[in-house]
Design a protein around this motif. Structure first.
Motif, PDB file in Angstrom:
ATOM      1  N   LEU A 157      27.590  14.567   7.936  1.00  0.00           N
ATOM      2  CA  LEU A 157      27.393  14.718   6.492  1.00  0.00           C
ATOM      3  C   LEU A 157      25.940  14.438   6.160  1.00  0.00           C
ATOM      4  N   GLU A 158      25.372  15.237   5.284  1.00  0.00           N
ATOM      5  CA  GLU A 158      23.958  15.088   4.959  1.00  0.00           C
ATOM      6  C   GLU A 158      23.725  13.836   4.127  1.00  0.00           C
ATOM      7  N   SER A 159      22.665  13.136   4.445  1.00  0.00           N
ATOM      8  CA  SER A 159      22.276  11.983   3.653  1.00  0.00           C
ATOM      9  C   SER A 159      21.651  12.453   2.354  1.00  0.00           C
ATOM     10  N   PRO A 160      21.704  11.644   1.304  1.00  0.00           N
ATOM     11  CA  PRO A 160      21.056  12.033   0.047  1.00  0.00           C
ATOM     12  C   PRO A 160      19.573  12.311   0.287  1.00  0.00           C
ATOM     13  N   PRO A 161      19.015  13.318  -0.382  1.00  0.00           N
ATOM     14  CA  PRO A 161      17.592  13.620  -0.180  1.00  0.00           C
ATOM     15  C   PRO A 161      16.715  12.452  -0.585  1.00  0.00           C
ATOM     16  N   LEU A 162      15.695  12.223   0.199  1.00  0.00           N
ATOM     17  CA  LEU A 162      14.762  11.150  -0.110  1.00  0.00           C
ATOM     18  C   LEU A 162      13.854  11.564  -1.259  1.00  0.00           C
ATOM     19  N   VAL A 163      13.486  10.604  -2.063  1.00  0.00           N
ATOM     20  CA  VAL A 163      12.554  10.879  -3.160  1.00  0.00           C
ATOM     21  C   VAL A 163      11.177  11.178  -2.565  1.00  0.00           C
ATOM     22  N   ASP A 164      10.601  12.285  -3.006  1.00  0.00           N
ATOM     23  CA  ASP A 164       9.270  12.642  -2.504  1.00  0.00           C
ATOM     24  C   ASP A 164       8.245  11.604  -2.949  1.00  0.00           C
ATOM     25  N   LEU A 165       7.484  11.106  -2.014  1.00  0.00           N
ATOM     26  CA  LEU A 165       6.430  10.148  -2.304  1.00  0.00           C
ATOM     27  C   LEU A 165       5.078  10.826  -2.198  1.00  0.00           C
ATOM     28  N   GLU A 166       4.152  10.388  -3.033  1.00  0.00           N
ATOM     29  CA  GLU A 166       2.801  10.926  -2.930  1.00  0.00           C
ATOM     30  C   GLU A 166       2.182  10.490  -1.611  1.00  0.00           C
ATOM     31  N   PRO A 167       1.318  11.313  -1.035  1.00  0.00           N
ATOM     32  CA  PRO A 167       0.662  10.919   0.213  1.00  0.00           C
ATOM     33  C   PRO A 167      -0.238   9.714  -0.016  1.00  0.00           C
ATOM     34  N   PRO A 168      -0.441   8.916   1.021  1.00  0.00           N
ATOM     35  CA  PRO A 168      -1.308   7.749   0.858  1.00  0.00           C
ATOM     36  C   PRO A 168      -2.735   8.165   0.543  1.00  0.00           C
ATOM     37  N   ALA A 169      -3.419   7.331  -0.214  1.00  0.00           N
ATOM     38  CA  ALA A 169      -4.798   7.626  -0.619  1.00  0.00           C
ATOM     39  C   ALA A 169      -5.739   7.504   0.574  1.00  0.00           C
ATOM     40  N   PRO A 170      -6.829   8.259   0.563  1.00  0.00           N
ATOM     41  CA  PRO A 170      -7.847   8.096   1.610  1.00  0.00           C
ATOM     42  C   PRO A 170      -8.422   6.687   1.590  1.00  0.00           C
ATOM     43  N   GLN A 171      -8.907   6.245   2.716  1.00  0.00           N
ATOM     44  CA  GLN A 171      -9.448   4.898   2.828  1.00  0.00           C
ATOM     45  C   GLN A 171     -10.606   4.680   1.863  1.00  0.00           C
ATOM     46  N   GLU A 172     -11.376   5.735   1.604  1.00  0.00           N
ATOM     47  CA  GLU A 172     -12.522   5.623   0.694  1.00  0.00           C
ATOM     48  C   GLU A 172     -12.084   5.195  -0.698  1.00  0.00           C
ATOM     49  N   GLU A 173     -10.968   5.755  -1.174  1.00  0.00           N
ATOM     50  CA  GLU A 173     -10.479   5.388  -2.502  1.00  0.00           C
ATOM     51  C   GLU A 173      -9.989   3.948  -2.529  1.00  0.00           C
ATOM     52  N   LEU A 174      -9.314   3.546  -1.472  1.00  0.00           N
ATOM     53  CA  LEU A 174      -8.833   2.172  -1.403  1.00  0.00           C
ATOM     54  C   LEU A 174      -9.998   1.186  -1.378  1.00  0.00           C
ATOM     55  N   ASP A 175     -11.032   1.507  -0.592  1.00  0.00           N
ATOM     56  CA  ASP A 175     -12.210   0.637  -0.535  1.00  0.00           C
ATOM     57  C   ASP A 175     -12.900   0.556  -1.893  1.00  0.00           C
ATOM     58  N   GLY A 176     -12.902   1.671  -2.638  1.00  0.00           N
ATOM     59  CA  GLY A 176     -13.519   1.668  -3.959  1.00  0.00           C
ATOM     60  C   GLY A 176     -12.803   0.727  -4.901  1.00  0.00           C
ATOM     61  N   MET A 177     -11.460   0.738  -4.859  1.00  0.00           N
ATOM     62  CA  MET A 177     -10.698  -0.161  -5.724  1.00  0.00           C
ATOM     63  C   MET A 177     -10.926  -1.618  -5.333  1.00  0.00           C
ATOM     64  N   ILE A 178     -10.940  -1.899  -4.015  1.00  0.00           N
ATOM     65  CA  ILE A 178     -11.162  -3.267  -3.552  1.00  0.00           C
ATOM     66  C   ILE A 178     -12.565  -3.733  -3.938  1.00  0.00           C
ATOM     67  N   GLY A 179     -13.540  -2.828  -3.834  1.00  0.00           N
ATOM     68  CA  GLY A 179     -14.905  -3.175  -4.220  1.00  0.00           C
ATOM     69  C   GLY A 179     -15.008  -3.499  -5.690  1.00  0.00           C
ATOM     70  N   GLN A 180     -14.316  -2.727  -6.530  1.00  0.00           N
ATOM     71  CA  GLN A 180     -14.337  -2.990  -7.963  1.00  0.00           C
ATOM     72  C   GLN A 180     -13.736  -4.352  -8.271  1.00  0.00           C
ATOM     73  N   LEU A 181     -12.619  -4.653  -7.660  1.00  0.00           N
ATOM     74  CA  LEU A 181     -11.974  -5.943  -7.874  1.00  0.00           C
ATOM     75  C   LEU A 181     -12.851  -7.080  -7.354  1.00  0.00           C
ATOM     76  N   ASP A 182     -13.467  -6.844  -6.202  1.00  0.00           N
ATOM     77  CA  ASP A 182     -14.323  -7.871  -5.609  1.00  0.00           C
ATOM     78  C   ASP A 182     -15.487  -8.215  -6.537  1.00  0.00           C
ATOM     79  N   ALA A 183     -16.097  -7.181  -7.129  1.00  0.00           N
ATOM     80  CA  ALA A 183     -17.222  -7.420  -8.035  1.00  0.00           C
ATOM     81  C   ALA A 183     -16.787  -8.201  -9.266  1.00  0.00           C
ATOM     82  N   MET A 184     -15.626  -7.874  -9.809  1.00  0.00           N
ATOM     83  CA  MET A 184     -15.134  -8.581 -10.987  1.00  0.00           C
ATOM     84  C   MET A 184     -14.810 -10.042 -10.661  1.00  0.00           C
TER      85      MET A 184
END
Length: 240
Positions: free
Chosen positions: A160-187
């Motif tokens: 029996l088929e399992s319920p379809p999984l909810v589509d998740l957005e792909p993970p962000a590139p490392q550059e974007e993550l570093d930008g957010m961490i840098g912003q928080l770090d500065a604050m």
């Protein structure tokens, strides 16, 4: 699919028949047989309790005896605890499901009435007993619970088929993550959060570890950075 027949022996309440039908259809079983239901059949209380499993109730057949209900089944299982004076193989629902799935002939599974379960004479008609490992201090299962345990184990062997999984957005590139961490770090640096100085490297590593654990999407990072910018803007507005 070699679907087993679900046989309810002398069921008492229409609501419980309906709930058992719902449990059956949840896992792809549709053939129900009733042996001498106490309040007759059809029962007006069964439909609402079935919550849409009408196909099971509409196809349900009524028999006068257990022997008649299982006459066309080569393998009959009785769901019960061990009965004194009855020597039969005892298996779990999982083992029974494998046997039923691989059997070339029809199988039936007996479930007893709500108050007392199957009688010894009912069990004597079966070839195998199904027993669920259960708390010996509290071994009370209602009819629908017993049906759903067995039906679930059977469904695992028929794909029996399992319920379809909810589509998740792909993970962000490392550059974007570093930008957010840098912003928080500065604050945090500007607010005096990093103190004492000898703990700064350790604290920053801890924060980075914390922030890189989730599977951030680009949208999530943009949202969080918007929050940080709003907080930073409010702080500057107050300073002015």
């Amino acid at each position: 699919m070699n679907s087993p027949v679900i046989v309810l022996v002398r069921p008492q309440l229409g609501e419980n028949i309906g709930k058992a039908a719902r449990a059956m259809l949840n896992f792809g079983l549709t053939e129900m047989r009733l042996v001498s239901p106490r309040d007759g059949w059809p029962n007006p209380s069964a439909g609402p309790a079935a919550s849409g499993a009408d196909i099971v109730l509409e196809k349900a057949q009524v028999f006068r005896s257990v022997a008649d209900a299982v006459a066309d089944c080569a393998q009959v299982y009785a769901t019960t605890v061990r009965k004194r004076g009855v020597t039969k193989p005892v298996v779990t629902p999982e083992v029974a499901a494998r046997e039923i799935h691989g059997a070339p002939t029809r199988s039936a599974i007996l479930f007893g009435p709500e108050r007392s379960g199957l009688e010894t004479d009912d069990v004597a008609l079966a070839r195998t007993i199904i027993t669920v490992p259960i708390n010996p201090e509290f071994g009370s299962l209602n009819l629908a619970q017993a049906v759903i345990l067995v039906a679930y184990e059977w469904s695992k062997h028929v794909g029996l088929e399992s319920p379809p999984l909810v589509d998740l957005e792909p993970p962000a590139p490392q550059e974007e993550l570093d930008g957010m961490i840098g912003q928080l770090d500065a604050m945090l640096d500007e607010s005096g959060y990093y103190f004492p100085p000898d703990r700064v490297p350790s604290t920053k590593r801890t924060l980075r570890t914390l922030l890189t654990k989730p599977r951030w999407s680009s949208q999530e990072l943009r949202t969080l950075r918007g929050v940080l910018s709003a907080l930073d803007g409010r702080k500057r507005h107050r300073a002015e």
